[in-house]
Design a protein around this motif. Structure first.
Motif, short mmCIF file in Angstrom:
data_model
loop_
_atom_site.label_atom_id
_atom_site.label_comp_id
_atom_site.label_asym_id
_atom_site.label_seq_id
_atom_site.Cartn_x
_atom_site.Cartn_y
_atom_site.Cartn_z
N HIS A 165 -5.51 3.81 -3.12
CA HIS A 165 -5.82 4.52 -1.89
C HIS A 165 -7.29 4.97 -1.90
CE1 HIS A 165 -1.46 5.66 -0.69
NE2 HIS A 165 -1.50 4.50 -1.34
N ASP A 222 -9.62 6.87 0.91
CA ASP A 222 -9.48 7.51 2.21
C ASP A 222 -10.41 6.92 3.28
OD1 ASP A 222 -7.51 9.11 1.26
OD2 ASP A 222 -8.81 10.82 0.84
N ASP A 243 -9.49 3.37 4.02
CA ASP A 243 -8.18 3.26 4.64
C ASP A 243 -8.25 3.52 6.13
OD1 ASP A 243 -7.21 2.73 2.16
OD2 ASP A 243 -6.38 4.74 1.80
N TYR A 291 0.84 -1.20 0.00
CA TYR A 291 0.00 0.00 0.00
C TYR A 291 0.88 1.26 0.00
CZ TYR A 291 -3.05 3.63 1.97
OH TYR A 291 -3.72 4.80 2.20
N GLU A 292 1.93 1.25 0.84
CA GLU A 292 2.81 2.42 0.94
C GLU A 292 3.63 2.61 -0.33
OE1 GLU A 292 5.05 1.69 4.46
OE2 GLU A 292 3.50 2.49 5.80
#
Length: 825
Positions: free
Chosen positions: A192, A194, A197, A185-186
């Motif tokens: 992504h 929001d 997440d 993910y990073e």
């Protein structure tokens, strides 16, 4: 790009150093309580849970990073800074290795070991972990990697390793699986969203807490973040074809293979060199003459700076043609570097040739006193060359010659006796020698050696039957020098009393004058004259209380006016609480460079004021009446307006006399070149001073050899107000300024060997910016001379530096911030 297209980089094509970031130490402890690091009797790690109110020590940790290629260490290990802010120890430090990605192999590993130094000097092992830089698909690992530490074990770089940082698949739990997904993910490999997440990461924290409560023992994980690239990096050896099968088996093509032993001691090569130098060929060698190409190679070697070491082939070349080089005096120091001193016969022949060689210059003799040369005969030869120097030249090198005593092999060396004998003939040399040696007596490693020199000087001074002028005996001469120490001790006592006075600088000044006129009235009129420590040729007879004061500074240095025996006066600054040995070295170099420039008929009106360290944290400086550029610009708005007060001329340039403007331009040029060469930092308008006659000079040399507390410093200090005082960047006077700079730079480049030798002799000193890393500092100094360029190319190079310094915007912003800070202070 089509969906099926796959782009990648080849590791052999990446000419960048391997970089990664050591993030933090993650502690998974039972009940989430912070661990306390300790070791039991078997030296194995255990984590004891303690309360925050406990007075137990807090661990101070650092991470040691070492690269292993195919199980062998490659390069030197690198350490992070110390970190003590537990329990989540966070370094977040970028590590850059000297190895490049193209040099890696498929089995390259990074070994990371955590150490604790909170118990003192002894380092205690916490644990280690090892990680391969390429995965099973031979792709370079990127992003954050969570490594489990093997507690009580140092990271093992062998292949396969015994301390793998990655948790085996069968031991992985739900937390490890989720963290692997977070890593993707990073890296941007997962979309992504929001709102989703936030829910996911909250659930992840709950799972982490549950896992922590399940664990019976604490576990340590080291988080490391590997640098990423635009595309994936695939391993490939240099010279190999990624798509086609290797044709090596059917052709004679040469393939470059990495050798981990490159640069290490090679017994075969060493034996070959000894055989090639066999003394049975001595008769043949006498008739050997170098060919045209060999002569060119030798000339290149002779131009090497004294800091450069010689390769095996270069050493063999000089040895082979040693007899034909005996008429070339520059070649002696290089020849002595190529001698195998452990071979008794070879050393004997080298010493015989040394005495028959063309006599070298004094500046080259200084090189033979450096720590590179251990032979007592070679060092004695260097001293015999120094005996030809007159007192003025010897005083230029005296500070470094005292430091060279560290590298002597005996306490009563030839160099020590030489310095003492010359000091007996010149009272100024005797005074400075005594102070230089006395300051070094505080160094425990070499105290005995310096004390022997001090003792020899004292003993010989007492034996003198007549002084320099024939009217003082040896006892009086030595007693006169000892009284200098008594004077400095009294000044230290005064400073202590003055600092204890509450109030502003005015009240402290009143206390100073009261002490000098009252309790310490013997300082107002000495019983007998004392030789000034700064200028031993001047006899001082007392202090003038009314003309003495205190500087407005944190250390409250004294500004004292002394009466001299001939009715004149001299002003000095006495400081306590500050190590001025670095200032002493820089001012000595300014004095030397001023001398070198004047020998070439170039007087740049420098101001090498006198500085003398009388202790590790005290010393004297000559006071030169002047004002700082910051003060001048604050009161007069421009430098020209200030100079018009003292040297007005309606018909002169800018309303001042041509002589005054020329003095200003020349002094600006001189200090621009010198501060650039010495890498003097922390230049602001408060440590640039201007005298009434137009001479500009620098003070306060707390940062040298490229060190600077301010970010992005310019090559030299050239503010716009200085350029405006020359009429602007388009004026003829500014052009003249640049011409003086380039001329001075090329003159000083001719003496680069002398300056480098002097700094090399200071390598063992306790001067802060040299002691921190002597080799690196000297290499920085060498780079400033640009010895790879000829004089014409250097002119273009230095003019580029001037333009860069004048146009730099960031230093102007820093200067403005500094002015405001000084104003509010």
């Amino acid at each position: 790009m089509s969906g099926n297209e796959f782009r990648f980089f080849l590791s052999c094509d990446i000419n960048l150093p391997v970089t990664f970031r050591v993030e933090r130490l993650e502690v998974i402890a039972r009940n989430n309580r912070p661990p306390y690091f300790n070791f039991d009797s078997s030296d194995t790690y255990s984590a004891t849970h303690i309360d925050s109110a406990s007075d137990e020590r807090r661990a101070e940790l650092f991470v040691e990073c070492a690269l292993y290629i195919d199980g062998a260490p490659f390069g030197l290990p690198t350490r992070t800074r110390l970190e003590s802010s537990g329990p989540s120890y966070s370094w977040s430090e970028l590590i850059t290795l000297s190895t490049k990605y193209r040099d890696l192999t498929a089995h390259s590993q990074l070994a990371l070991t955590v150490w604790d130094v909170s118990r003192g000097k002894e380092e205690e092992l916490i644990g280690g972990a090892t990680i391969l830089l390429f995965n099973r698909k031979k792709q370079l690992k990127t992003g954050k990697q969570k490594l489990r530490l093997w507690l009580g074990k140092e990271a093992d770089g062998s292949f396969p390793t015994t301390t793998p940082g990655k948790v085996p698949r069968h031991e992985r739990g739900e937390l490890e699986r989720l963290e692997k997904v977070v890593n993707k993910y990073e890296r941007g490999q997962i979309l992504h969203v929001d709102w989703l997440d936030r829910i996911t990461f909250k659930a992840l924290e709950e799972i982490r807490e549950q896992e922590s409560s399940k664990n019976g023992n604490s576990k340590l994980y080291l988080i490391v973040d590997f640098s990423g690239f635009e595309h994936r990096v695939v391993f490939q050896e240099s010279g190999a074809n990624f798509l086609l099968p290797s044709p090596i088996a059917s052709t004679n093509e040469i393939v470059n293979v990495w050798d981990p032993e490159v640069g290490k001691f090679n017994p075969s090569e060493h034996k070959q060199l000894k055989l090639a130098r066999s003394l049975t060929r001595g008769i043949i060698d006498k008739d050997l003459k170098p060919s045209s190409n060999e002569r060119k190679s030798i000339q290149v070697i002779l131009k090497y700076p004294p800091t450069r070491s010689l390769s095996g082939d270069e050493r063999q070349l000089l040895w082979k043609f040693r007899f034909s080089l005996m008429s070339e005096k520059r070649a002696l120091t290089k020849f002595l570097r190529c001698v195998e001193w452990s071979d008794i016969q070879e050393a004997k022949q080298a010493l015989e040739l040394m005495h028959k060689w063309e006599t070298i210059d004094v500046c080259d003799a200084l090189e033979l006193l450096s720590p590179v040369f251990e032979s007592e005969e070679v060092r004695a030869y260097a001293v015999s060359v120094l005996e030809r120097a007159d007192d003025e030249e010897l005083q230029c090198y005296l500070l470094q010659l005292v430091q060279a005593l560290r590298f002597e092999r005996s306490d009563k060396s030839r160099l020590s006796h030489f310095l003492v004998q010359r000091a007996l003939r010149n009272i100024e040399l005797a005074s400075f020698l005594r102070w230089y040696v006395a300051v070094e007596l505080h160094d425990p490693a070499y105290a005995k050696r310096f004390y022997c020199t001090y003792e020899i000087l004292e003993e010989n001074m007492m034996k003198l039957t007549a002084g320099v002028n024939g009217d003082e005996d040896g006892f009086k001469l030595w007693h006169g020098l000892v009284r200098q120490t008594e004077l400095t001790a009294q000044l230290c006592s005064i400073m202590k009393d003055v600092r204890n006075v509450r109030g502003n600088t005015q009240k402290k000044t009143e206390k100073l004058r009261q002490l000098l006129s009252g309790l310490l009235s013997e300082l107002t009129y000495f019983d007998e004259p004392i030789r000034s420590p700064l200028a031993p040729g001047v006899l001082i007879v007392g202090i003038v209380p009314a003309e003495s004061s205190i500087f407005k500074s944190a250390l409250h240095p004294l500004r004292l006016t002394f009466r001299t025996e001939n009715g004149e006066s001299c002003k000095i600054i006495f400081k306590k609480g500050d190590d001025i040995r670095q200032d002493q070295l820089v001012v000595q170099m300014v004095w030397l460079m001023d001398r070198l420039l004047k020998l070439e008929n170039l007087d740049l009106y420098l101001t090498p004021y006198k500085v003398l360290a009388t202790g590790q944290d005290e010393g004297m400086l000559e006071f030169i009446p002047s004002r700082s550029l910051a003060q001048i610009l604050s009161e007069h708005r421009s430098i020209i307006s200030y100079l018009q007060k003292f040297h007005p001329d309606e018909h002169g340039p800018f309303g001042i006399t041509a002589t005054c403007l020329e003095t200003f331009i020349k002094s600006c040029a001189g200090y621009s070149v010198i501060t650039y060469i010495l890498g003097i930092g922390d230049r602001h308008l408060d440590n640039l001073l201007l005298r009434d006659d137009g001479r500009l000079f620098h003070v306060d040399f707390g940062f040298i050899l490229g060190k600077d507390p301010k970010p992005f410093p310019p090559p030299m200090k050239l503010c716009k107000e200085m350029v405006e005082a020359m009429g602007g960047a388009e004026s003829q006077y500014y052009t003249r300024f640049k011409s003086y700079c380039c001329e001075a730079y090329n003159i000083l480049r001719k003496s680069s060997n002398l300056i480098l030798n002097l700094f090399h002799l200071m390598a063992g000193s306790n001067i802060p910016d040299i002691a921190s890393d002597p080799e690196k500092g000297i290499l920085k100094l060498q780079e400033k001379f640009r010895l790879d360029l000829d004089d014409e190319a250097c002119i273009h190079f230095f003019q580029g530096l001037i333009n860069e310094s004048v146009s730099a915007l960031f230093p102007q912003m820093v200067e403005t911030i500094h002015r405001w800070a000084q104003y509010w202070r």
